[in-house]
Scaffold this motif. Structure first.
Motif, PDB file in Angstrom:
ATOM      1  N   ARG A  54       0.817  -1.225   0.000  1.00 46.36           N
ATOM      2  CA  ARG A  54       0.000   0.000   0.000  1.00 46.36           C
ATOM      3  C   ARG A  54       0.845   1.266   0.000  1.00 46.36           C
ATOM      4  N   GLN A  55       1.914   1.302   0.782  1.00 44.33           N
ATOM      5  CA  GLN A  55       2.723   2.513   0.940  1.00 44.33           C
ATOM      6  C   GLN A  55       3.452   2.920  -0.340  1.00 44.33           C
ATOM      7  N   ARG A  56       3.493   2.069  -1.342  1.00 48.72           N
ATOM      8  CA  ARG A  56       4.192   2.381  -2.599  1.00 48.72           C
ATOM      9  C   ARG A  56       3.324   3.164  -3.579  1.00 48.72           C
ATOM     10  N   PHE A  57       2.021   3.251  -3.312  1.00 47.31           N
ATOM     11  CA  PHE A  57       1.082   3.825  -4.261  1.00 47.31           C
ATOM     12  C   PHE A  57       0.366   5.041  -3.685  1.00 47.31           C
ATOM     13  N   LYS A 104       6.956  17.668 -13.035  1.00 51.60           N
ATOM     14  CA  LYS A 104       6.675  18.904 -12.303  1.00 51.60           C
ATOM     15  C   LYS A 104       7.528  18.849 -11.042  1.00 51.60           C
ATOM     16  N   ALA A 105       7.372  19.821 -10.189  1.00 53.36           N
ATOM     17  CA  ALA A 105       8.165  19.852  -8.951  1.00 53.36           C
ATOM     18  C   ALA A 105       7.951  18.606  -8.103  1.00 53.36           C
ATOM     19  N   ASN A 106       6.758  18.051  -8.123  1.00 52.61           N
ATOM     20  CA  ASN A 106       6.478  16.897  -7.262  1.00 52.61           C
ATOM     21  C   ASN A 106       6.139  15.628  -8.042  1.00 52.61           C
ATOM     22  N   SER A 107       6.527  15.565  -9.323  1.00 54.82           N
ATOM     23  CA  SER A 107       6.186  14.411 -10.151  1.00 54.82           C
ATOM     24  C   SER A 107       7.363  14.044 -11.044  1.00 54.82           C
ATOM     25  N   ILE A 108       7.527  12.734 -11.255  1.00 52.39           N
ATOM     26  CA  ILE A 108       8.613  12.251 -12.099  1.00 52.39           C
ATOM     27  C   ILE A 108       8.127  11.014 -12.843  1.00 52.39           C
ATOM     28  N   GLU A 132       4.699   6.808 -13.323  1.00 51.76           N
ATOM     29  CA  GLU A 132       4.548   8.180 -12.862  1.00 51.76           C
ATOM     30  C   GLU A 132       4.522   8.125 -11.339  1.00 51.76           C
ATOM     31  N   LEU A 133       5.449   8.825 -10.716  1.00 56.89           N
ATOM     32  CA  LEU A 133       5.503   8.869  -9.256  1.00 56.89           C
ATOM     33  C   LEU A 133       5.342  10.303  -8.791  1.00 56.89           C
ATOM     34  N   ASN A 134       4.600  10.474  -7.704  1.00 54.31           N
ATOM     35  CA  ASN A 134       4.391  11.784  -7.093  1.00 54.31           C
ATOM     36  C   ASN A 134       5.099  11.823  -5.747  1.00 54.31           C
ATOM     37  N   ILE A 143       3.701   5.719  -6.400  1.00 57.52           N
ATOM     38  CA  ILE A 143       3.305   5.387  -7.768  1.00 57.52           C
ATOM     39  C   ILE A 143       1.881   5.870  -7.990  1.00 57.52           C
ATOM     40  N   ASN A 144       1.694   6.678  -9.041  1.00 58.95           N
ATOM     41  CA  ASN A 144       0.384   7.241  -9.339  1.00 58.95           C
ATOM     42  C   ASN A 144      -0.224   6.665 -10.622  1.00 58.95           C
ATOM     43  N   ASN A 145       0.611   6.134 -11.498  1.00 58.74           N
ATOM     44  CA  ASN A 145       0.108   5.568 -12.748  1.00 58.74           C
ATOM     45  C   ASN A 145       1.233   4.780 -13.404  1.00 58.74           C
TER      46      ASN A 145
END
Length: 168
Positions: A54-57, A104-108, A132-134, A143-145
């Motif tokens: 859970r903590q990875r997403f 963005k500043a908080n996304s890679i 896509e990680l935030n 992980i966001n997508n």
């Protein structure tokens, strides 16, 4: 088979030397694939197994993953019929971060080469996924997508949303 998988994981888990990839991103993806390889040999409930990660997403992606994993063909008429961490129906042997691009500043976005195959052997052709990680308020990458780059390119989040609510 576990020693072979472990050796493959260690070999594949060494990240590319890319200054654009924050260590937290590499750590999240390395940990995810370490878990993925270990679960291949375990006979564990998929929902329970996923819950340990859970903590990875991001919370919203994790909820979509849980809902999709709970679908069954008999009850729901649809189900998640591929492994979301490799975009295949075969075993995962490891993964390697091959590069990152700041969004963005908080996304890679982190490109990952996933080593897959059958019968304890790598196919030799890695699957390419773009994560896509935030960066959340605590400074942790989530992980966001996932975008699948081989074959028909598609994204995990919209796919899961449609799978869970096909009429929406």
């Amino acid at each position: 088979m576990l020693p072979l998988l472990t050796a493959s994981l260690i070999a594949m888990a060494v990240p590319a030397a890319d200054a654009a990839c924050p260590q937290g991103v590499i750590d999240q993806l390395d940990g995810l694939y370490r878990w993925q390889v270990q679960r291949m040999d375990a006979d564990e409930d998929p929902v329970k197994a996923l819950s340990s990660q859970r903590q990875r997403f991001t919370p919203s992606l994790f909820e979509l993953l849980l809902q999709a994993r709970q679908l069954t063909p008999v009850r729901d008429g649809r189900y998640l019929d591929f492994d979301v961490f490799s975009n295949t129906q075969v075993a995962t042997y490891g993964a390697r971060v091959t590069g990152c691009t700041a969004e963005k500043a908080n996304s890679i976005k982190a490109e990952v080469a996933v080593d897959v195959g059958l019968r304890g052997r790598s196919s030799g052709t890695p699957q390419r996924l773009l994560y896509e990680l935030n960066n959340n308020s605590e400074g942790s990458w989530r992980i966001n997508n996932i975008t699948y780059l081989d074959g028909e390119v598609f994204e995990l989040r919209p796919f899961l949303q449609k799978l869970i609510q096909p009429t929406a």
